[in-house]
Scaffold this motif. Structure first.
Motif, PDB file in Angstrom:
ATOM      1  N   GLU A  47      -7.078  12.815 -34.711  1.00 53.77           N
ATOM      2  CA  GLU A  47      -6.661  12.245 -35.985  1.00 53.77           C
ATOM      3  C   GLU A  47      -6.805  13.342 -37.007  1.00 53.77           C
ATOM      4  N   CYS A  77      -2.066  10.477 -30.316  1.00 57.18           N
ATOM      5  CA  CYS A  77      -1.773  10.638 -31.745  1.00 57.18           C
ATOM      6  C   CYS A  77      -1.676  12.127 -32.112  1.00 57.18           C
ATOM      7  N   HIS A 146       0.908   7.481 -38.390  1.00 59.84           N
ATOM      8  CA  HIS A 146       1.234   8.904 -38.446  1.00 59.84           C
ATOM      9  C   HIS A 146       2.305   9.164 -39.494  1.00 59.84           C
ATOM     10  N   GLN A 179       2.057   8.965 -29.011  1.00 62.91           N
ATOM     11  CA  GLN A 179       1.904   9.076 -30.462  1.00 62.91           C
ATOM     12  C   GLN A 179       1.044   7.938 -31.025  1.00 62.91           C
TER      13      GLN A 179
END
Lengths: 199, 252
Positions: A47, A77, A146, A179
């Motif tokens: 992150e 992610c 995101h 993702q």
């Protein structure tokens, strides 16, 4: 089965540890090259911001180690974006990344009130083409947060749309990446983690 | 397609979930960990967990409780209440919170938003704004659990928070909170159009139609409520089925 989570101060690893714990799996959080090389599976959550993540990976020599790993590997992610070649994030010139997959990460264009950035919330997966998604369909939703994305390409194994299609998941050889936050995506996310552990 | 989100809010005081009317008259509403897992099973898209005693009584946020919730929960959750420093945020994220919500501390020192966004990323920084309407000044922002009027205009403050790097706005109408008369559609719509980050509408939910209205008329990205869920007045699944029939994208 030995599961290693790459420790590079890349954000909320506790959620990934808890998700594995709910599956009855113990994982080791480590930056140790030997431990990572010997693991049966490697998870690479992330992150935050790409430039500081790359700085930390370089400081620990992980930018050289990770591309050489051969066991099933799952980026999550930011951990997916970092597998690409370059991102627009991190200053005017952007940031060079690991280059394991041939994509360049770009920013969503914001438009209020219809297309807010970050792309935050539950979106459905389309064009699923991987054993990672066995048992799932386009009716299944996963949780995204995101502001940058990887375009669709030959490496794409799942898509989502916001509003145009982008890569929800990618793969090259043993390197899989999503993702979305599979560790926070309810029973659907749990199924994807289980599928990964079976690879 | 990205869905709209339904977010139960757990106001926590002394380790119990509570709910009041207009920020006062608190009633006990159950064990937060048990409620959190029940909501996740019923289809909640996210949870917000607010320690409402923290700001007034200077208590540290309940890190241990956050950890217990995180261990149980397989959906994202936000933690707020008395968060004022980078080390507060770090402790909560390390223990499994996905996002933190800041309120009074951001108004006291708006640079905090930039510092947190730079350190942890905008995606986990929610700025909570408590707004109340009066005829003379319009919608103004309050702090310290609704006891202190900052004199700041709600739309301007939300825009500034977004410009400084907030990832999301949690907008509570104190004028509507606990009344069950519906969300404040005017201020929610104004904020949603003024910023390009997601907006969570909070305060006033009493019926399924209230959620339809806040999504269709005020362009909210998420709707948050507490008492209607805690006291079983509206089930999360039945609410989401209703919203989908109204043409609102929902995860079911």
């Amino acid at each position: 089965m030995k599961i290693a989570i790459v420790d590079y101060k890349g954000g909320n690893v506790q959620s990934v540890l808890f998700a594995l714990e709910r599956l009855g799996v113990q994982a080791t959080l480590t930056a140790d090259h030997d431990v990572l090389r010997r693991a049966d599976k490697v998870l690479f959550p992330g992150e935050g911001e790409a430039a500081s993540a790359m700085k930390e990976l370089r400081a620990q020599g992980l930018h050289e180690l990770l591309p050489t790993l051969t066991q099933p590997f799952l980026g999550i992610c930011l951990g997916m974006q970092l597998l690409g070649r370059h991102t627009q994030e991190g200053g005017a010139a952007g940031t060079d990344m690991l280059g394991i997959l041939p994509f360049d990460v770009v920013r969503f264009q914001a438009a209020a009130p219809e297309h807010k950035v970050p792309h935050m919330g539950w979106n459905n997966l389309q064009a699923l083409r991987s054993p990672l998604f066995e048992g799932l369909s386009a009716e299944d939703y996963v949780y995204f947060v995101h502001s940058y994305y990887a375009p669709v390409g030959s490496y794409t194994i799942a898509e989502a749309a916001y509003p145009a299609p982008f890569s929800a998941a990618v793969q090259h050889e043993n390197f899989y990446a999503v993702q979305f936050h599979t560790e926070k995506s309810g029973p659907v996310g749990t199924r994807i983690l289980e599928n990964f552990l079976k690879l | 397609m990205l869905t709209k989100r339904i977010i139960p809010c757990l106001d926590v005081k002394d380790g119990r979930t509570v709910k009041g009317v207009r920020f006062e008259g608190l009633r006990d509403a159950g064990d937060p960990v048990a409620l959190a897992s029940r909501y996740a099973r019923e289809g909640a898209d996210e949870l917000v967990f607010l320690d409402i005693t923290a700001t007034n009584q200077k208590r540290a946020t309940l890190v241990a409780l956050v950890r217990d919730v995180a261990r149980e929960l397989d959906i994202p959750f936000t933690v707020g209440g008395g968060i004022g420093t980078i080390s507060d945020v770090e402790a909560l994220l390390m223990n499994g919170a996905d996002k933190v919500s800041i309120n009074s501390a951001a108004l006291a020192r708006p640079e905090l938003i930039e510092e947190l966004a730079a350190r942890f990323g905008s995606q986990c920084i929610v700025v909570a704004a408590d707004a109340r309407f009066n005829d003379a000044d319009g919608w103004q922002v309050y702090t310290r659990a609704g006891t202190n009027n900052t004199g700041r205009d709600a739309v301007q403050w939300c825009r500034e928070a977004a410009d400084r790097g907030a990832g999301e706005i949690l907008l509570t109408s104190m004028s509507n909170d606990g009344t069950k008369d519906g969300f404040a559609l005017d201020i929610t719509g104004a904020v949603s159009r003024a910023v390009t980050i997601p907006v969570i509408a909070s305060g006033g939910a009493g019926s399924k139609q209230d959620f339809t209205n806040v999504f269709q008329q005020a362009q909210a990205d998420a709707g948050l409520a507490a008492s209607i869920f805690h006291f079983g007045e509206i089930g999360i699944r039945e609410l989401k089925e209703h919203l989908r029939r109204d043409g609102i994208p929902m995860r079911l």
